[in-house]
Design an enzyme around this catalytic site. Structure first.
Site, PDB file in Angstrom:
ATOM      1  N   HIS A 105     -39.706   1.822  29.705  1.00 31.65           N
ATOM      2  CA  HIS A 105     -38.917   3.280  29.590  1.00 31.65           C
ATOM      3  C   HIS A 105     -39.669   4.337  29.369  1.00 31.65           C
ATOM      4  O   HIS A 105     -40.356   4.539  28.522  1.00 31.65           O
ATOM      5  CB  HIS A 105     -38.137   3.069  28.325  1.00 31.65           C
ATOM      6  CG  HIS A 105     -37.194   1.919  28.404  1.00 31.65           C
ATOM      7  ND1 HIS A 105     -35.803   2.177  28.401  1.00 31.65           N
ATOM      8  CD2 HIS A 105     -37.073   0.574  28.310  1.00 31.65           C
ATOM      9  CE1 HIS A 105     -35.017   0.991  28.468  1.00 31.65           C
ATOM     10  NE2 HIS A 105     -35.860  -0.009  28.476  1.00 31.65           N
ATOM     11  N   CYS A 123     -36.342  -0.439  34.160  1.00 33.01           N
ATOM     12  CA  CYS A 123     -35.787  -1.847  33.246  1.00 33.01           C
ATOM     13  C   CYS A 123     -35.054  -2.657  34.084  1.00 33.01           C
ATOM     14  O   CYS A 123     -35.154  -3.248  34.888  1.00 33.01           O
ATOM     15  CB  CYS A 123     -35.255  -1.182  31.837  1.00 33.01           C
ATOM     16  SG  CYS A 123     -35.304  -2.519  30.874  1.00 33.01           S
ATOM     17  N   ASP A 178     -38.580   7.087  29.388  1.00 37.21           N
ATOM     18  CA  ASP A 178     -38.037   8.155  28.577  1.00 37.21           C
ATOM     19  C   ASP A 178     -38.499   7.996  27.040  1.00 37.21           C
ATOM     20  O   ASP A 178     -37.846   8.762  26.253  1.00 37.21           O
ATOM     21  CB  ASP A 178     -36.692   8.150  28.858  1.00 37.21           C
ATOM     22  CG  ASP A 178     -35.967   6.579  28.605  1.00 37.21           C
ATOM     23  OD1 ASP A 178     -36.365   5.610  29.502  1.00 37.21           O
ATOM     24  OD2 ASP A 178     -35.365   6.285  27.814  1.00 37.21           O
TER      25      ASP A 178
END
Length: 364
Positions: free
Chosen positions: A329, A244, A331
């Site tokens: 992202h 990001c 994650d």
């Protein structure tokens, strides 16, 4: 309690207040996710922004103790259509209303958030304020209000801290990290050292890292110029992985440019194509800036991923160094885990680099 959402262009939306009773000013942004409001509110990437949810009912499963993405939320306000009167979930610890009051974050409900979203999509991102009363000079004062640009300094840790394990030594440079990034690295047994955003390359290399992670964070990457020299030096020596804001800083450090998007990507249904394989992952995203594709022509960076809907540059790799980044992202938190294999690629890159170094030492 009657409250108003006032936009910089003079548009006014009446609603009902909840959360903290203070007035607030920030950039109004919208998130299209149907769930994950707790993770979003506690994501430091929303620092300084008024967060609006397009899904019509928010707060229906409350706030729990497990899903925080940071210790202290820093968004400036929350805008919803309807707040659930009663939360229903076995992990629920408190209501959204109580949580916002506890953290001094004002909210406004009874807003047609989809209509406001269409307005933002047409007009572009703009400043907004949540107030109890609209005065004759409210819009004029909003227009001249300068938003805080030192949001990374506010979101980053002030002190280094470890997260010990037995695997590769990874330095995590915190620009406003999500806890889920640490969780994904910890799952892979990485021995983590988290450092402030303004750590120098020499300080990082003194820790003998096997790899360096550049995290997500808020704001304009051009407001963090000190990180660029650090990146340029570190990428020469050890594998580097940016997410990001870390992706944008990686691009700037290598001669590319970034720009402010009209209204950004915030949600978790953004399809991203890996150019080499054609693989498509649905990804979680939260960014209002992006890498300028045309600016990459004169750099040593290659585009590895792109957003299918609008062609945004979603991944980069260095031609010569073991360094890469993604705009989205991997994650998740919230969102799909399609792209968590990116963390495995970072692990593999560190292992390959270690093997190369051992081979060089043996041949010497």
């Amino acid at each position: 309690m009657k409250r108003y959402l006032v936009l910089e262009d003079g548009t006014i939306y009446p609603g009902t207040g909840f959360g903290a009773t203070t007035a607030t000013v920030g950039e109004l942004v919208f998130n299209t996710g149907m769930s994950g409001y707790q993770e979003s509110i506690t994501d430091q990437s929303y620092n300084g922004e008024i967060l609006m949810f397009t899904y019509p009912l928010i707060g229906n499963y409350g706030i729990n103790r497990d899903d925080h993405e940071s210790i202290k939320p820093t968004c400036k306000g929350v805008v919803v259509h309807e707040v659930a009167r009663r939360a229903s979930n076995w992990r629920n610890a408190q209501s959204l209303d109580d949580y916002l009051k506890q953290n001094a974050i004002p909210g406004i409900m009874d807003i047609d958030t989809r209509a406001v979203t269409k307005h933002i999509r047409t007009k572009g991102a703009m400043k907004a304020t949540i107030v109890d009363n609209v005065l004759p000079d409210t819009v004029d004062r909003l227009k001249v209000t300068e938003l805080n640009r030192a949001v990374v300094a506010q979101s980053s840790t002030n002190n280094a801290y470890p997260n010990p394990a037995t695997g590769p030594n990874v330095v995590v440079v915190d620009f406003g990290l999500k806890h889920s990034i640490l969780r994904e690295l910890a799952k892979r047994q990485c021995n983590l050292t988290v450092l402030p955003y303004n750590t120098t390359a020499s300080e990082i290399m003194a820790l003998n890292p096997d790899g360096v992670m550049l995290t997500n964070g808020p704001g304009d990457p051009k407001d963090v110029p000190g990180a660029l020299e650090m990146i340029r030096e570190v990428e020469k020596h050890v594998p580097l992985f940016g997410i990001c804001l870390g992706h944008q800083l990686f691009a700037l450090a290598n001669g590319a440019d970034t720009f402010k998007m009209k209204f950004g990507h915030r949600g978790f249904n953004h399809p991203v194509r890996e150019i080499a394989t054609g693989r498509i992952d649905f990804t979680s995203q939260n960014h209002g800036y992006a890498v300028d594709r045309d600016s990459l022509a004169q750099t040593d960076l290659l585009i590895t991923h792109e957003e299918i809907n609008d062609g945004t540059v979603e991944g980069l790799r260095h031609r010569d160094y073991a360094a890469f980044s993604v705009q989205y992202h991997p994650d998740a938190a919230p969102g799909p885990h399609d792209a968590d294999h990116i963390f495995d690629e970072f692990i593999d890159l560190m292992a390959a680099n270690q093997a190369t170094q051992k081979g060089s030492q043996f041949n010497a």
